[in-house]
Design an enzyme around this catalytic site. Structure first.
Site, PDB file in Angstrom:
ATOM      1  CD  GLU A 161      -1.417  -2.702  12.851  1.00 14.56           C
ATOM      2  OE1 GLU A 161      -1.195  -3.832  12.951  1.00 14.56           O
ATOM      3  OE2 GLU A 161      -2.358  -2.178  12.626  1.00 14.56           O
ATOM      4  NE  ARG A 195      -3.176   1.227  12.243  1.00 12.84           N
ATOM      5  CZ  ARG A 195      -3.110   0.539  11.281  1.00 12.84           C
ATOM      6  NH1 ARG A 195      -2.444   0.459  10.400  1.00 12.84           N
ATOM      7  NH2 ARG A 195      -4.464  -0.433  11.405  1.00 12.84           N
ATOM      8  CB  ILE A 196      -3.589   5.481   6.003  1.00 16.54           C
ATOM      9  CG1 ILE A 196      -1.813   5.254   5.598  1.00 16.54           C
ATOM     10  CG2 ILE A 196      -3.607   6.820   6.195  1.00 16.54           C
ATOM     11  CD1 ILE A 196      -1.738   5.889   3.970  1.00 16.54           C
ATOM     12  CB  SER A 232     -11.139  -3.959   5.264  1.00  9.52           C
ATOM     13  OG  SER A 232     -10.685  -4.462   6.785  1.00  9.52           O
ATOM     14  CG  ASP A 233     -13.276  -6.977   8.657  1.00 11.13           C
ATOM     15  OD1 ASP A 233     -13.658  -7.567   9.883  1.00 11.13           O
ATOM     16  OD2 ASP A 233     -12.062  -6.517   8.556  1.00 11.13           O
ATOM     17  CB  THR A 278      -7.908  -2.349   6.970  1.00 15.63           C
ATOM     18  OG1 THR A 278      -6.929  -3.409   7.306  1.00 15.63           O
ATOM     19  CG2 THR A 278      -7.480  -1.776   5.411  1.00 15.63           C
ATOM     20  NE  ARG A 326      -3.582  -0.407   2.577  1.00 16.05           N
ATOM     21  CZ  ARG A 326      -3.820  -0.822   3.743  1.00 16.05           C
ATOM     22  NH1 ARG A 326      -3.408  -0.098   4.711  1.00 16.05           N
ATOM     23  NH2 ARG A 326      -4.359  -1.947   3.991  1.00 16.05           N
TER      24      ARG A 326
END
Length: 237
Positions: A185, A91-92, A207-208, A94, A28
């Site tokens: 994280e 931080r980027i 993402s879920d 999911t 990413r």
């Protein structure tokens, strides 16, 4: 700041910008560098944890993978803050939704990062530390989202040490305290920033969903979460 290169980052002093965007996935980071930055130079390949520095709208910005879990981002963010003079890490990542308010692809700003980790024990504090984001980065991210017509939800997230949790009641307990989403994280990043007197923020794309079982593919997570990338790039300084 004489311990460079470090065992984990091969850059020399001056090769990393004051603001670093940090996805967990190094691919990413590569995607962001190739699609958003100009005049890109790669500064790290150690352990395939790719790092790049380039320009975004005239601003010098770096992007680097941080890995999975608090021990991993704890190492990279510590070295960036303390050995490379980095002032801001965004931080980027999911996250899995724990809230009915959130759908797949929604963006969450982690105002605070509750955790089941023992990471804070190293500081020998006489109580419980509350890991929180930098107010300036939070407020700037909210404003950037508004300017770009991106809907965001701001609140408390969970940084968990366990992806597969043996306690099947844990999710409901965290939900009862208003936790929006779970990732792995941010709490360590926020603690490292606090100790170093630096700034940190966690932007997450859902993402879920832990509630519905819905999920997106690994390719979607790597390549398509551009809204949080844009927010992070806009507030880099």
């Amino acid at each position: 700041m004489t311990n460079t290169p470090t065992p984990h980052i091969g850059a020399q002093l001056g090769e990393i910008a004051k603001t670093v965007l940090m996805p967990g996935d190094p691919l990413r980071a590569k995607f962001i560098a190739e699609n958003f930055l100009e005049d890109v130079v790669q500064f790290n390949t150690i352990r395939n944890m790719f790092g790049y520095t380039g320009n975004y709208k005239g601003k010098r910005v770096s992007v680097m993978g941080g890995g999975m879990g608090m021990p991993s981002i704890g190492i990279y963010s510590y070295e960036l803050f303390n050995f490379y003079g980095v002032d801001n890490i965004i931080r980027i990542g999911t996250a899995g939704s724990l809230s009915e308010k959130l759908n797949l692809r929604d963006v969450v700003i982690g105002l605070g990062a509750s955790t089941n980790s023992n990471y804070a024990s190293q500081y020998n504090l006489p109580g419980t530390f509350a890991p929180i984001a930098s107010f300036d980065l939070v407020s700037n991210a909210v404003e950037a989202a508004k300017e770009n017509n991106i809907n965001v939800v701001v609140g408390n997230i969970l940084s968990s040490d366990t992806f597969y949790c043996a306690d099947k009641t844990a999710t409901d307990k965290w939900r009862s305290m208003g936790i929006l989403a779970v990732e792995m994280e941010a709490a360590a990043l926020y603690m490292n920033a606090a100790e170093a007197g630096k700034n940190a923020l966690c932007l997450l794309t859902i993402s879920d969903s832990v509630l519905t079982g819905e999920s997106l593919s690994a390719e979607d997570r790597q390549l398509s979460f551009t809204e949080m990338m844009k927010i992070a790039l806009e507030i880099a300084k």
